[in-house]
Design an enzyme around this catalytic site. Structure first.
Site, PDB file in Angstrom:
ATOM      1  N   GLY A   8       0.825  -1.218   0.000  1.00 38.44           N
ATOM      2  CA  GLY A   8       0.000   0.000   0.000  1.00 38.44           C
ATOM      3  C   GLY A   8       0.846   1.249   0.000  1.00 38.44           C
ATOM      4  N   GLY A  11      -0.570   4.466  -1.436  1.00 37.55           N
ATOM      5  CA  GLY A  11      -1.740   5.059  -0.786  1.00 37.55           C
ATOM      6  C   GLY A  11      -1.362   6.231   0.117  1.00 37.55           C
ATOM      7  N   GLN A  12      -2.384   6.811   0.722  1.00 38.20           N
ATOM      8  CA  GLN A  12      -2.165   7.964   1.608  1.00 38.20           C
ATOM      9  C   GLN A  12      -1.140   7.637   2.706  1.00 38.20           C
ATOM     10  OE1 GLN A  12      -5.185  10.712   4.020  1.00 38.20           O
ATOM     11  NE2 GLN A  12      -4.986   8.752   5.060  1.00 38.20           N
ATOM     12  N   TYR A 101     -14.050  -9.219  -3.939  1.00 42.53           N
ATOM     13  CA  TYR A 101     -12.708  -8.643  -4.120  1.00 42.53           C
ATOM     14  C   TYR A 101     -12.202  -8.064  -2.795  1.00 42.53           C
ATOM     15  CZ  TYR A 101      -8.978  -5.492  -5.363  1.00 42.53           C
ATOM     16  OH  TYR A 101      -7.778  -4.840  -5.390  1.00 42.53           O
ATOM     17  N   GLU A 133     -13.816   0.406  11.951  1.00 43.36           N
ATOM     18  CA  GLU A 133     -15.000  -0.206  11.340  1.00 43.36           C
ATOM     19  C   GLU A 133     -15.309  -1.579  11.943  1.00 43.36           C
ATOM     20  OE1 GLU A 133     -17.239   0.673   8.739  1.00 43.36           O
ATOM     21  OE2 GLU A 133     -16.517   2.699   9.105  1.00 43.36           O
ATOM     22  N   TYR A 155     -16.185  -4.708   4.029  1.00 46.96           N
ATOM     23  CA  TYR A 155     -14.821  -4.253   4.335  1.00 46.96           C
ATOM     24  C   TYR A 155     -14.490  -4.532   5.793  1.00 46.96           C
ATOM     25  CZ  TYR A 155     -11.368  -0.746   5.838  1.00 46.96           C
ATOM     26  OH  TYR A 155     -10.294  -0.105   6.424  1.00 46.96           O
ATOM     27  N   LYS A 159     -11.640  -6.962   7.547  1.00 43.79           N
ATOM     28  CA  LYS A 159     -10.630  -6.469   8.499  1.00 43.79           C
ATOM     29  C   LYS A 159     -10.712  -7.223   9.828  1.00 43.79           C
ATOM     30  CE  LYS A 159      -8.329  -2.949   6.543  1.00 43.79           C
ATOM     31  NZ  LYS A 159      -6.876  -2.881   6.370  1.00 43.79           N
ATOM     32  N   HIS A 185      -8.413   8.845   9.383  1.00 49.62           N
ATOM     33  CA  HIS A 185      -7.353   9.853   9.358  1.00 49.62           C
ATOM     34  C   HIS A 185      -7.204  10.370   7.938  1.00 49.62           C
ATOM     35  CE1 HIS A 185      -5.646   5.783   9.316  1.00 49.62           C
ATOM     36  NE2 HIS A 185      -4.785   6.242   8.432  1.00 49.62           N
TER      37      HIS A 185
END
Ligand code: NAP
Ligand code: GDD
Length: 332
Positions: A8, A11-12, A101, A133, A155, A159, A185
């Site tokens: 990742g 990503g951010q 996915y 979440e 999602y 997780k 965040h």
């Protein structure tokens, strides 16, 4: 000097984490996947990261969370000291559109990576980006590390599986596997289809006459929002802790989507009521009403606390959008 492997990395959080480790003098390796465009804005737009790539201190490797052999090969080539696992399909609403996915990348992808670690680099430290979440409509507020898990979207379910795997691999195999239970965040590098970036971008574009309306699904939900570089600092502390454990990283404050709109539009002197429209396209089948995290364990054991409050976060995000529109600053 440590060898860091980041999934990742585009990503951010991956881009901030990479900058942070490069500043510490570490060697960073990142997993990227094949795509038809080679442009990776969050890496390419940051001069320090470009320089590090040219100097051989930042290396990108092709792999995919769906391809076990690629993960094993990267792990074998890099021989990392620390693996930060940040990759996966992370958009809650899209997880209803792509449930399989999402389960595969976010859930099974974590299993594949842990197996690669166990067989090739069992002494490496492993960090998972878990999420608030997992608590769903939480049984208590604020949420702590012991609040029961009650996921309400695909999602979050993926997780929960990933976090349980981290705990299982820690106990069963003695791996240094740890997790951050991260609350929302944000930053100027946030994906454009997450609500804070969408609002900050629209406020700036409306102020500059490039857009007139902002379409949102709902203004009511409340989230515990922090600034991504503060959270990345916490992520590093979790991975560097004396023993592997799970920690909540959160601000402890909660604000509604409407609060974020008012604050963002105020930065550019506009009234959101004149521009914000409710649009059913962005409504989720089910949504969490409010999140609020208690990060006292991270404060006590890791000395971590967020530095950037809500108003400062909103302002820096809107200012960054204005700067990008005016041709100044980075555009993620
Ligand atoms: P992000 O900006 O959406 O980045 C996701 C990253 O995952 C991207 O680099 C993406 O690569 C990569 N990726 C997705 N699917 C992949 C696959 N099949 N194989 C390889 N790479 C894949 O996410 P973020 O905001 O930085 O968040 C980082 C992590 O923290 C995520 O796991 C997220 O679930 C978790 N988290 C985030 C927050 C938050 O508020 N930001 C809160 C709690 C937890 P491409 O660039 O190629 O798409
Ligand atoms: N994205 C989006 N777009 N959200 C909207 C919109 C819209 O047009 N309108 C209202 N919202 C509401 C969502 O329904 C949600 O209640 C809130 O704004 C925040 O949505 P997101 O910014 O998409 O974030 P999220 O809270 O669903 O998920 C993010 O934070 C999680 C941690 O709690 C993601 O980064 C997840 O990956 C992360 O785990």
């Amino acid at each position: 000097m440590a060898r860091i492997l980041v999934t990742g990395i585009t990503g951010q959080d991956g881009s901030y984490l990479t900058e942070s480790h490069l500043e510490s003098g570490d060697e960073v390796h990142g997993i990227v996947r094949q795509s038809s465009l080679l442009q990776r804005t969050r890496l390419d737009a940051i001069p320090a990261l470009l320089e590090a790539r040219e100097a051989g201190r930042l290396t990108l490797h092709y792999a995919d969370l769906s391809d076990t052999s690629s993960l094993v090969a990267v792990m074998r080539n890099v021989q990392p000291d620390v693996v930060y696992h940040l990759a996966g399909q992370s958009h809650v609403k899209i997880s209803f559109d792509l449930p399989e996915y999402t389960a595969d990348s976010t859930g099974l992808g974590t299993l594949r990576l842990l197996e690669a670690l166990r067989s090739v680099a069992p002494d490496a430290r492993f960090f998972l980006a878990a999420t608030s979440e997992i608590f769903g409509e939480a049984a208590e507020s604020p949420q702590t590390e012991t609040t029961p898990m009650n996921p309400i979207n695909p999602y979050a379910a993926a997780k929960v599986y990933a976090l349980n795997l981290v705990r299982i691999y820690r106990q069963a195999y003695g791996l240094f596997a740890c997790a951050g239970i991260l609350f929302n965040h944000e930053s100027p590098r946030r994906g454009e289809n997450y609500v804070t970036r969408k609002i900050a971008r629209a406020a700036a574009r409306i102020a500059r006459g490039k857009q007139t309306e902002l379409h949102l699904g709902t203004l009511a939900p409340k989230r515990d929002w922090s600034y991504a570089p503060d959270v990345v600092d916490g992520i590093r502390r979790i991975a560097a802790a004396p023993k592997p454990d799970d920690f909540i990283l959160a601000s402890g404050a909660t604000h509604s989507v409407g609060d974020f709109c008012r604050a963002a539009f105020a930065v550019v002197g506009l009234d959101p009521d004149k521009h914000v429209r409710l649009d059913p396209r962005y409504v989720r089948p089910i949504d969490i009403t409010e999140t609020r995290g208690d990060a006292s364990k991270a404060r006590r054991e890791l000395g971590w606390a967020p530095k950037t409050g809500f108003d400062a976060l909103v302002r820096l995000m809107v200012d960054a959008e204005i700067a990008a529109l005016d041709g100044r600053g980075e555009a993620a």
